[in-house]
Design a protein around this motif. Structure first.
Motif, mmCIF file in Angstrom:
data_model
loop_
_atom_site.group_PDB
_atom_site.id
_atom_site.type_symbol
_atom_site.label_atom_id
_atom_site.label_comp_id
_atom_site.label_asym_id
_atom_site.label_seq_id
_atom_site.Cartn_x
_atom_site.Cartn_y
_atom_site.Cartn_z
ATOM 1 N N GLY A 14 29.657 65.130 -10.078
ATOM 2 C CA GLY A 14 29.817 63.679 -9.951
ATOM 3 C C GLY A 14 30.627 63.116 -11.090
ATOM 4 N N TYR A 15 30.158 62.028 -11.668
ATOM 5 C CA TYR A 15 30.899 61.313 -12.711
ATOM 6 C C TYR A 15 29.913 60.856 -13.780
ATOM 7 N N GLY A 16 30.287 60.972 -15.043
ATOM 8 C CA GLY A 16 29.414 60.516 -16.124
ATOM 9 C C GLY A 16 28.041 61.157 -16.000
ATOM 10 N N PRO A 19 25.173 62.425 -10.759
ATOM 11 C CA PRO A 19 25.509 63.431 -9.750
ATOM 12 C C PRO A 19 25.695 62.739 -8.401
ATOM 13 N N ILE A 20 26.779 63.038 -7.718
ATOM 14 C CA ILE A 20 27.059 62.429 -6.407
ATOM 15 C C ILE A 20 26.857 63.492 -5.315
ATOM 16 N N VAL A 21 27.527 64.626 -5.513
ATOM 17 C CA VAL A 21 27.347 65.761 -4.605
ATOM 18 C C VAL A 21 26.156 66.553 -5.134
ATOM 19 N N GLY A 38 32.142 62.968 6.690
ATOM 20 C CA GLY A 38 31.030 62.203 6.117
ATOM 21 C C GLY A 38 31.391 60.742 6.094
ATOM 22 N N GLY A 39 30.407 59.881 6.012
ATOM 23 C CA GLY A 39 30.654 58.442 5.986
ATOM 24 C C GLY A 39 31.318 58.015 4.681
ATOM 25 N N ASN A 40 31.681 56.731 4.604
ATOM 26 C CA ASN A 40 32.273 56.195 3.375
ATOM 27 C C ASN A 40 31.314 56.398 2.214
ATOM 28 N N GLY A 41 31.868 56.935 1.127
ATOM 29 C CA GLY A 41 31.054 57.103 -0.079
ATOM 30 C C GLY A 41 30.079 58.264 -0.016
ATOM 31 N N ALA A 42 30.215 59.128 0.984
ATOM 32 C CA ALA A 42 29.282 60.267 1.108
ATOM 33 C C ALA A 42 29.462 61.277 -0.025
ATOM 34 N N GLY A 43 30.677 61.309 -0.596
ATOM 35 C CA GLY A 43 30.938 62.253 -1.682
ATOM 36 C C GLY A 43 31.969 63.317 -1.336
ATOM 37 N N LYS A 44 32.748 63.086 -0.289
ATOM 38 C CA LYS A 44 33.719 64.099 0.163
ATOM 39 C C LYS A 44 34.812 64.325 -0.901
ATOM 40 N N SER A 45 35.419 63.216 -1.354
ATOM 41 C CA SER A 45 36.468 63.363 -2.383
ATOM 42 C C SER A 45 35.876 63.965 -3.650
ATOM 43 N N THR A 46 34.648 63.586 -3.944
ATOM 44 C CA THR A 46 33.987 64.105 -5.152
ATOM 45 C C THR A 46 33.835 65.622 -5.068
ATOM 46 N N LEU A 47 33.534 66.133 -3.884
ATOM 47 C CA LEU A 47 33.403 67.587 -3.728
ATOM 48 C C LEU A 47 34.769 68.260 -3.928
ATOM 49 N N LEU A 48 35.842 67.673 -3.347
ATOM 50 C CA LEU A 48 37.171 68.280 -3.549
ATOM 51 C C LEU A 48 37.520 68.276 -5.039
ATOM 52 N N ARG A 49 37.244 67.165 -5.714
ATOM 53 C CA ARG A 49 37.559 67.099 -7.159
ATOM 54 C C ARG A 49 36.745 68.131 -7.940
ATOM 55 N N ALA A 50 35.504 68.362 -7.507
ATOM 56 C CA ALA A 50 34.674 69.359 -8.205
ATOM 57 C C ALA A 50 35.279 70.751 -8.050
ATOM 58 N N PRO A 86 45.770 65.120 -3.646
ATOM 59 C CA PRO A 86 44.798 64.033 -3.627
ATOM 60 C C PRO A 86 45.167 62.936 -2.644
ATOM 61 N N GLN A 87 44.233 62.014 -2.455
ATOM 62 C CA GLN A 87 44.454 60.901 -1.534
ATOM 63 C C GLN A 87 45.548 59.972 -2.078
ATOM 64 N N GLY A 88 46.338 59.388 -1.177
ATOM 65 C CA GLY A 88 47.372 58.437 -1.598
ATOM 66 C C GLY A 88 48.668 59.147 -1.941
ATOM 67 N N ASP A 162 43.023 65.722 0.683
ATOM 68 C CA ASP A 162 42.164 64.542 0.780
ATOM 69 C C ASP A 162 42.849 63.468 1.613
ATOM 70 N N GLU A 163 42.393 63.284 2.821
ATOM 71 C CA GLU A 163 42.875 62.259 3.748
ATOM 72 C C GLU A 163 44.384 62.322 3.986
ATOM 73 N N PRO A 164 44.902 63.458 4.426
ATOM 74 C CA PRO A 164 46.361 63.557 4.582
ATOM 75 C C PRO A 164 46.948 62.626 5.635
HETATM 76 N N1 LIG Z 1 36.013 58.034 -10.542
HETATM 77 C C1 LIG Z 1 34.770 57.684 -10.206
HETATM 78 N N2 LIG Z 1 33.882 57.297 -11.156
HETATM 79 C C2 LIG Z 1 32.614 56.958 -10.820
HETATM 80 N N3 LIG Z 1 32.124 56.975 -9.558
HETATM 81 C C3 LIG Z 1 32.965 57.339 -8.596
HETATM 82 C C4 LIG Z 1 34.328 57.718 -8.851
HETATM 83 N N4 LIG Z 1 34.915 58.042 -7.674
HETATM 84 C C5 LIG Z 1 33.965 57.882 -6.723
HETATM 85 N N5 LIG Z 1 32.808 57.469 -7.273
HETATM 86 C C6 LIG Z 1 31.562 57.203 -6.551
HETATM 87 O O1 LIG Z 1 31.135 58.394 -5.900
HETATM 88 C C7 LIG Z 1 30.589 58.099 -4.626
HETATM 89 C C8 LIG Z 1 31.258 58.969 -3.586
HETATM 90 O O2 LIG Z 1 32.636 58.647 -3.552
HETATM 91 P P1 LIG Z 1 33.706 59.583 -2.822
HETATM 92 O O3 LIG Z 1 35.036 58.959 -3.044
HETATM 93 O O4 LIG Z 1 33.498 60.987 -3.231
HETATM 94 O O5 LIG Z 1 33.242 59.408 -1.320
HETATM 95 P P2 LIG Z 1 34.000 59.793 0.018
HETATM 96 O O6 LIG Z 1 32.998 60.467 0.884
HETATM 97 O O7 LIG Z 1 35.254 60.514 -0.285
HETATM 98 O O8 LIG Z 1 34.267 58.349 0.607
HETATM 99 P P3 LIG Z 1 35.530 57.668 1.331
HETATM 100 O O9 LIG Z 1 35.558 58.228 2.712
HETATM 101 O O10 LIG Z 1 35.160 56.226 1.311
HETATM 102 O O11 LIG Z 1 36.747 58.020 0.521
HETATM 103 C C9 LIG Z 1 30.779 56.593 -4.398
HETATM 104 O O12 LIG Z 1 29.563 55.964 -4.683
HETATM 105 C C10 LIG Z 1 31.807 56.213 -5.414
HETATM 106 O O13 LIG Z 1 31.622 54.898 -5.868
#
Ligand SMILES: Nc1ncnc2c1ncn2[C@@H]1O[C@H](COP(=O)(O)OP(=O)(O)OP(=O)(O)O)[C@@H](O)[C@H]1O
Length: 243
Positions: A14-16, A19-21, A38-50, A86-88, A162-164
């Protein structure tokens, strides 16, 4: 079964201090495409970054080609064959396609640049046709293809996307999905996060479903896309049955 290219063992990241994932495990076999849903904010991008190493890793193991990589910096993971788009937008918009591809070679010995570029423009002839066009003047789908090509210059065995297809027209989304299939056909393993769940499942071998940072479901894409819970949550309760 042969050993997976990537194995995630109880990954918590996660961040700081957050833990998100959590406790996420999965195995990806060579040359397969896996969609992470996964839904918005589920942690998908966080898993790729991990997996790439650009956020906080709390616990678990990331085994890439039989070696643990979770403590390695991103550049070392890239060197070992993990590529991340990455996304964007992430090209140099004021530079031509050719110049972008040359920039993408920066970690390769200069003697390898021409061969690497020739390999990716052979895979994506569009890039040869648009060689002199400024990247910022390409369509969104073409820019996405350029960005994937820039990472492929380094011949990764695992590509994280991430979201191509985000923000692209349906036609361009189709082009990007076809490109992802061509990449996997060269033996590259792909893990893709996609908002177009229907399109992504149609080109994928497997799917992982994440809810609130945890694995909720996994299986062959064809099975996951007919699961009533997935249809309801991600496919508008309706699904095309033809692949
Ligand atoms: N750089 C960051 N620092 C702190 N928290 C973050 C950071 N990036 C994402 N988060 C938090 O981690 C959680 C999961 O975000 P993430 O972007 O991984 O979700 P996602 O499943 O990819 O969602 P989406 O489909 O909306 O992109 C969210 O609560 C988000 O606010």
């Amino acid at each position: 079964m042969s050993s997976p290219v990537l194995e995630l063992v109880s990954v918590t990241a996660g961040y700081g201090d957050n833990p998100i994932v959590r406790d996420f495990s999965a195995r990806l076999q060579a040359g397969t495409i896996t969609t992470l849903i996964g839904g918005n904010g589920a942690g998908k991008s966080t898993l790729l970054r991990a997996i790439y190493g650009t956020n906080k890793f709390f616990s678990g193991q990331i085994v890439f080609k039989d070696e643990p990589v979770e403590r390695l910096p991103p550049w070392e993971r890239l060197k070992r064959g993990i590529g991340f788009v990455p996304q964007g937008r992430c090209n140099f918009p004021a530079m031509s396609v050719g110049e972008n591809l040359k920039m993408g070679c920066y970690t390769l010995a200069s003697s390898r640049h021409d061969v690497a570029i020739e390999r990716v423009v052979s895979l994506f002839p569009l890039l040869r046709e648009r060689w002199r066009t400024e990247a910022g003047n390409l369509s969104g789908g073409q820019q996405q293809i350029l960005e994937m090509a820039m990472v492929l210059l380094l011949q990764p065995s695992l590509l994280l996307l991430d979201e191509p297809s985000l923000g692209l027209s349906p036609k361009m989304q189709g082009d990007v999905f076809a490109t992802v299939q061509r990449i996997a056909a060269t033996g590259v393993t792909v893990l893709v996060v996609e908002q177009n769940v229907r399109g992504a499942l149609l080109i994928s071998d497997r799917a992982l479903v994440m809810e609130q940072g945890r694995k909720f479901m996994e299986g062959p894409a064809a099975e996951v896309r007919t699961d009533p819970r997935i249809r309801q949550a991600y496919l508008g309760g309706n699904i095309q049955t033809a692949a």
